[in-house]
Design a protein around this motif. Sequence first.
Motif, PDB file in Angstrom:
ATOM      1  N   ALA A   1      -6.255   1.980  10.945  1.00 11.33           N
ATOM      2  CA  ALA A   1      -5.983   1.758   9.667  1.00 11.33           C
ATOM      3  C   ALA A   1      -6.168   2.760   8.551  1.00 11.33           C
ATOM      4  O   ALA A   1      -7.308   3.307   8.627  1.00 11.33           O
ATOM      5  N   ARG A   2      -5.301   2.953   7.911  1.00  7.77           N
ATOM      6  CA  ARG A   2      -5.267   3.974   6.552  1.00  7.77           C
ATOM      7  C   ARG A   2      -5.091   2.814   5.334  1.00  7.77           C
ATOM      8  O   ARG A   2      -4.063   1.776   5.611  1.00  7.77           O
ATOM      9  N   THR A   3      -5.622   3.025   4.175  1.00  6.70           N
ATOM     10  CA  THR A   3      -5.360   1.792   3.307  1.00  6.70           C
ATOM     11  C   THR A   3      -4.882   2.374   2.063  1.00  6.70           C
ATOM     12  O   THR A   3      -4.987   3.683   1.468  1.00  6.70           O
TER      13      THR A   3
ATOM     14  N   ARG B   1      -4.697   0.689  -2.256  1.00  4.64           N
ATOM     15  CA  ARG B   1      -4.680  -0.602  -2.870  1.00  4.64           C
ATOM     16  C   ARG B   1      -3.984  -0.276  -4.284  1.00  4.64           C
ATOM     17  O   ARG B   1      -4.021   0.679  -5.150  1.00  4.64           O
TER      18      ARG B   1
ATOM     19  N   VAL C   1      -2.102  -0.002   5.621  1.00  2.00           N
ATOM     20  CA  VAL C   1      -2.206  -1.397   4.975  1.00  2.00           C
ATOM     21  C   VAL C   1      -2.305  -1.282   3.485  1.00  2.00           C
ATOM     22  O   VAL C   1      -3.235  -0.566   3.082  1.00  2.00           O
TER      23      VAL C   1
ATOM     24  N   GLU D   1      -3.163  -3.189  -0.299  1.00  2.00           N
ATOM     25  CA  GLU D   1      -3.374  -4.652  -1.047  1.00  2.00           C
ATOM     26  C   GLU D   1      -2.837  -4.694  -2.178  1.00  2.00           C
ATOM     27  O   GLU D   1      -2.513  -3.609  -3.118  1.00  2.00           O
TER      28      GLU D   1
ATOM     29  N   HIS E   1      -6.923   4.833  -2.507  1.00  2.00           N
ATOM     30  CA  HIS E   1      -6.653   5.020  -1.148  1.00  2.00           C
ATOM     31  C   HIS E   1      -7.728   5.093  -0.190  1.00  2.00           C
ATOM     32  O   HIS E   1      -8.756   5.712  -0.876  1.00  2.00           O
ATOM     33  N   ASP E   2      -7.527   4.895   1.024  1.00  2.00           N
ATOM     34  CA  ASP E   2      -8.925   5.176   1.967  1.00  2.00           C
ATOM     35  C   ASP E   2      -9.817   4.318   1.469  1.00  2.00           C
ATOM     36  O   ASP E   2     -11.052   5.118   1.497  1.00  2.00           O
TER      37      ASP E   2
ATOM     38  N   VAL F   1      -9.660  -2.655   1.537  1.00  2.00           N
ATOM     39  CA  VAL F   1      -8.836  -3.514   0.701  1.00  2.00           C
ATOM     40  C   VAL F   1      -9.011  -4.887   1.321  1.00  2.00           C
ATOM     41  O   VAL F   1      -9.325  -5.083   2.499  1.00  2.00           O
TER      42      VAL F   1
ATOM     43  N   CYS G   1      -6.419  -7.721   2.165  1.00  2.00           N
ATOM     44  CA  CYS G   1      -4.919  -7.962   2.173  1.00  2.00           C
ATOM     45  C   CYS G   1      -4.802  -9.104   3.141  1.00  2.00           C
ATOM     46  O   CYS G   1      -5.077  -9.303   4.142  1.00  2.00           O
TER      47      CYS G   1
ATOM     48  N   VAL H   1      -9.993  -5.134   5.318  1.00  2.00           N
ATOM     49  CA  VAL H   1      -9.629  -4.145   6.077  1.00  2.00           C
ATOM     50  C   VAL H   1     -10.365  -2.705   5.632  1.00  2.00           C
ATOM     51  O   VAL H   1     -10.230  -2.305   4.343  1.00  2.00           O
TER      52      VAL H   1
ATOM     53  N   PRO I   1     -10.843   1.340   6.374  1.00  2.00           N
ATOM     54  CA  PRO I   1     -10.338   2.643   7.000  1.00  2.00           C
ATOM     55  C   PRO I   1     -10.920   2.772   8.271  1.00  2.00           C
ATOM     56  O   PRO I   1     -12.183   2.768   8.341  1.00  2.00           O
TER      57      PRO I   1
END
Length: 236
Positions: free
Chosen positions: A51-53, A55, A87, A89, A153-154, A157, A159, A164, A166
């Motif tokens: 996963a990379r995130t 928000r 991913v 949010e 980001h990263d 989050v 979701c 989740v 990173p």
Amino acid sequence: MTNLPDSEVKQLLAATSTATLTHLLQQRGYRNVYFSGLHPVGPAARAVGRARTLRYTPHRPDLYPDDLSQNPQRLAIESIEPGEVLVAEAGGELGAGVLGDILLTRVAKRGGAAFVVDGAVRDPEAIGALEMPVFVRGIHGAAHMRDLVPIGHDVPVRCAGCTVVPGDWIVCDANGAAVVPPEVAAEVAAEGVEMDLKEEYVLELIEGGASTVDVYPPTDDNMQGFPAWKASRGHK
């Protein structure tokens, strides 16, 4: 088993259904691992990746970055590596699409394995044609600026009912999408492969006329023919 290289863990996860993973994770105390309420845009192809995130938060004009190069949305997209899953949010917001076909095409071209968001996207027809699974809550024609602002980001989050982090494993298939913490990924994936094979065996028995009372759920008594069946299909 816990020290398996990522390539082997990924292979095991790819052979395990999200339904099975969710069940096995719940047995280990991980109750919130299935992304609830999401559906695929286009074919629900299988995907597995780290996963990379990204928000989003409800829109505030003073929080929107003036410099596009510092926009967390663009930073997340332009840092995706091959095989990773983005991913996002969005707080369940359905009043705007967080990404459209242009930005998701960029994710796909960078090798992104999938995109998961608890919000909406734009351009569903074009997105559905991408060779990358996309799971969403809905579709909306307006861009994200109508209701949302990318804020990070990263980062961890929330979701669709899941936390989740990173680096977590994300698994997508026809059932939906699930998050698998790295600490237990190899263990549950290996157990899941065996569990899915047993269910395939049981399904064959039922298709052949067996009663569910006699063969389901699998037990030591009703699985006596399973080792030979598994070996006949090339599994150890």
